[in-house]
Design a protein around this motif. Sequence first.
Motif, PDB file in Angstrom:
ATOM      1  N   THR A 187      34.373  50.954  45.845  1.00 32.15           N
ATOM      2  CA  THR A 187      35.029  50.907  47.160  1.00 32.15           C
ATOM      3  C   THR A 187      36.287  50.037  47.094  1.00 32.15           C
ATOM      4  OG1 THR A 187      32.801  51.000  48.057  1.00 32.15           O
ATOM      5  CG2 THR A 187      34.566  50.519  49.617  1.00 32.15           C
ATOM      6  N   VAL A 188      36.144  48.899  46.381  1.00 35.80           N
ATOM      7  CA  VAL A 188      37.303  48.014  46.227  1.00 35.80           C
ATOM      8  C   VAL A 188      38.416  48.742  45.476  1.00 35.80           C
ATOM      9  CG1 VAL A 188      38.118  45.899  45.119  1.00 35.80           C
ATOM     10  CG2 VAL A 188      35.952  45.891  46.358  1.00 35.80           C
ATOM     11  N   VAL A 215      43.656  51.439  45.152  1.00 35.34           N
ATOM     12  CA  VAL A 215      44.467  52.611  44.800  1.00 35.34           C
ATOM     13  C   VAL A 215      45.230  53.099  46.026  1.00 35.34           C
ATOM     14  CG1 VAL A 215      44.335  55.049  44.156  1.00 35.34           C
ATOM     15  CG2 VAL A 215      43.096  53.345  42.830  1.00 35.34           C
ATOM     16  N   THR A 216      44.529  53.146  47.159  1.00 38.70           N
ATOM     17  CA  THR A 216      45.164  53.613  48.393  1.00 38.70           C
ATOM     18  C   THR A 216      46.323  52.694  48.763  1.00 38.70           C
ATOM     19  OG1 THR A 216      42.913  54.159  49.008  1.00 38.70           O
ATOM     20  CG2 THR A 216      44.584  54.487  50.687  1.00 38.70           C
ATOM     21  N   GLN A 217      46.112  51.392  48.502  1.00 40.83           N
ATOM     22  CA  GLN A 217      47.127  50.403  48.839  1.00 40.83           C
ATOM     23  C   GLN A 217      48.342  50.524  47.924  1.00 40.83           C
ATOM     24  OE1 GLN A 217      45.868  48.339  51.316  1.00 40.83           O
ATOM     25  NE2 GLN A 217      47.980  47.760  51.708  1.00 40.83           N
ATOM     26  N   ILE A 235      43.852  61.011  43.454  1.00 37.65           N
ATOM     27  CA  ILE A 235      42.917  60.161  42.719  1.00 37.65           C
ATOM     28  C   ILE A 235      41.744  59.862  43.650  1.00 37.65           C
ATOM     29  CG2 ILE A 235      42.648  58.059  41.371  1.00 37.65           C
ATOM     30  CD1 ILE A 235      45.745  58.016  41.208  1.00 37.65           C
ATOM     31  N   ALA A 236      40.908  60.877  43.852  1.00 35.91           N
ATOM     32  CA  ALA A 236      39.774  60.701  44.753  1.00 35.91           C
ATOM     33  C   ALA A 236      38.670  59.983  43.987  1.00 35.91           C
ATOM     34  CB  ALA A 236      39.281  62.055  45.243  1.00 35.91           C
ATOM     35  N   ILE A 237      38.540  58.682  44.234  1.00 36.97           N
ATOM     36  CA  ILE A 237      37.533  57.910  43.506  1.00 36.97           C
ATOM     37  C   ILE A 237      36.142  58.248  44.021  1.00 36.97           C
ATOM     38  CG2 ILE A 237      36.621  55.592  43.120  1.00 36.97           C
ATOM     39  CD1 ILE A 237      39.465  54.653  42.792  1.00 36.97           C
TER      40      ILE A 237
END
Lengths: 236, 435
Positions: free
Chosen positions: B373-374, B379-381, B390-392
């Motif tokens: 989650t972090v 990545v989104t940031q 990049i769908a984690i």
Amino acid sequence: MHEPVISMRNIIKRYYIGKPNELQILTGISLDVEKGEFLAIVGQSGSGKSTLMNMIGALDRPTEGSYFLNGVDTGTLDDTELSRIRNQEIGFVFQTFNLISRTNALKNVEMPMMYAGIPRKERVKRAKELLEIVDMSDRADHQPNELSGGQKQRVAIARAMANHPSILLADEPTGALDSKTGRMIMDLFHKLHKEEGTTIVLITHSPELAQECDRIVTISDGSIISDTGVRQNAAD
Amino acid sequence: MQLIENLRLAFTSLAANKMRALLTMLGIIIGISSVIMITTIGTSIQKTLTNTFNQMGESNFFDVYLIQNYEGDDYSAYDAMSDEDMFTRDMIDRLIAEYGDHFTPRLSQSFGNAKVRNTDGQEFSVSIEGELSQPKDSTHLRGRTINQRDNQEGMYTIYVSDLFVSQYCKDGSDPIGQTVELTLDSGISAEFVIVGTFQLPSFYDRIYPPGTSEMDKVTSVTVPLDTMLKLTHQEQEPMMYLTVAWNTDYDPEMLKQELQDFFDKEYEDKPDYEVMIENEQVYLEMINTIINVITIAISVIAAISLIVGGVGVMNIMLVSITERTKEIGIRKALGAQNAAIRMQFIVESILICLIGGVIGILLGIGGGMMIGTVAKALVTQIYPDYAELIAITVQPSIPAILIAVLFSVLTGVFFGYYPANKAAKMNPIDALRYD
């Protein structure tokens, strides 16, 4: 063929064998016990009566001599077979009760049957019957620490009877109880002896208790110094 | 039956010393949770990469490259590839004629922009892509795509995006079956029938500055390649590169061999050239293998802490049997065989390790998810533009969990055996007298 339950021939037990402090506890005991006898083994502390009890109970092996239990030479048995003997042929009653803690009365009574591989349903039924005989049915689900000394000893006796043993082996069963409770326990032994025909070997240092039994064997310094032979119970 | 009794005994014994049991488990918990956390991170990276890869396109195809061999370091001897040496349309048609049942060629050519007038009479631009055949991918909406038959029969069919539909069908009518007139920059124009629609990827919007009106956005439309070549009186441009998708009912390895054989034969008399056939999936598999190796290596290091945990269990089991010497003596007097005593304590040891293992697994999954989650938030940031690409995906490794459970049990058996055996071999008299 007639066969005594216990047949001991010249039993010798030594400790620290081959060392300077070698100790001979039993110096040659020969003893026959017939089925249905109520026998007292009397002696002072250190006379060797507890060691003799361990021999009879198949907890220990003699250094010399032979011990036939129901005609079986116990000297030829291995540890596993001795476990089976203790499980099937001997019912122990200890001075300090030796119930398993954190295990309720019913489960304590079930335990010898569990080690005998008796199915759960059957052994619960038998354990309840046994608790009925010793008048402890209402305490079946009590833990040992919730029972009085006399109650604990009654549960212990029920446990000792679980697998229909050939001998009920009681080591100072009233030693840790007050005289009134001790009396109740002795009455229970008499009841089992009369009603179930159980062979009972009672080890005690008390001559008064011994007087209640059919036969008194006195031990001193590791050997039998007197044996009254089977006689009419004094209490009758 | 005996096992259930032993389990009950073990539970009672652990419940009597909860704090001690928990502290004993701690080593196992830490060991198992670190292994699970690492494997969770490992499988999550793999899963994320695979997802990203798949999002970027289909993976059931071979890339066929034409490369030029040259000897030594003398780059001056290296001539530019001439058109006649490249893959020609003739060559590809021969390939299709020979093995066309086994694959779908992905041949395309761009034909520049064209103007379209919508139902309201407004004009807008599209870019034209000629395709020999087109797979249905995840963004397909309705109808069908352009196929080889459209090409063979020279049909005027067109496959358009959802954006095109909203640009073109102002009256909200069904786009399928409607006719679209395309006017090329060269002045040539023709009418095409819409056969299917697809959805533009969500990041498409970001190509345009915010506030760009819908009519100013240019999407590409797909039409049959051969129809378009004929219409514009062109020949297919020679290529150095070709994409070939294998048919799902055909073995890719066999197709690869067929392609290699075919092109080796075509370039038999041109020893300067070599044709290479590769699959993108190969790279993904390579990366996955590397991640696997790293995951396993770190897991093994983490598993060392399990040994420490196991020794802790052994220690506490030794304490436990000493404390319960009297109980062991009583059990033996009641006729318990050595094997029964041994089993009782091994079951207790297994139970400690198993409970520790399960707690460790849960903590490990939780920890892995937290890290995932972090990472996602980071990545989104940092890369907001690629966040969707990049769908984690955080996914615990099922085999790792199963192995962890098995390992807990084995730890229990291994480190419980010695104390249990010690208990089993106690002399009944000494045990009974113990205070």
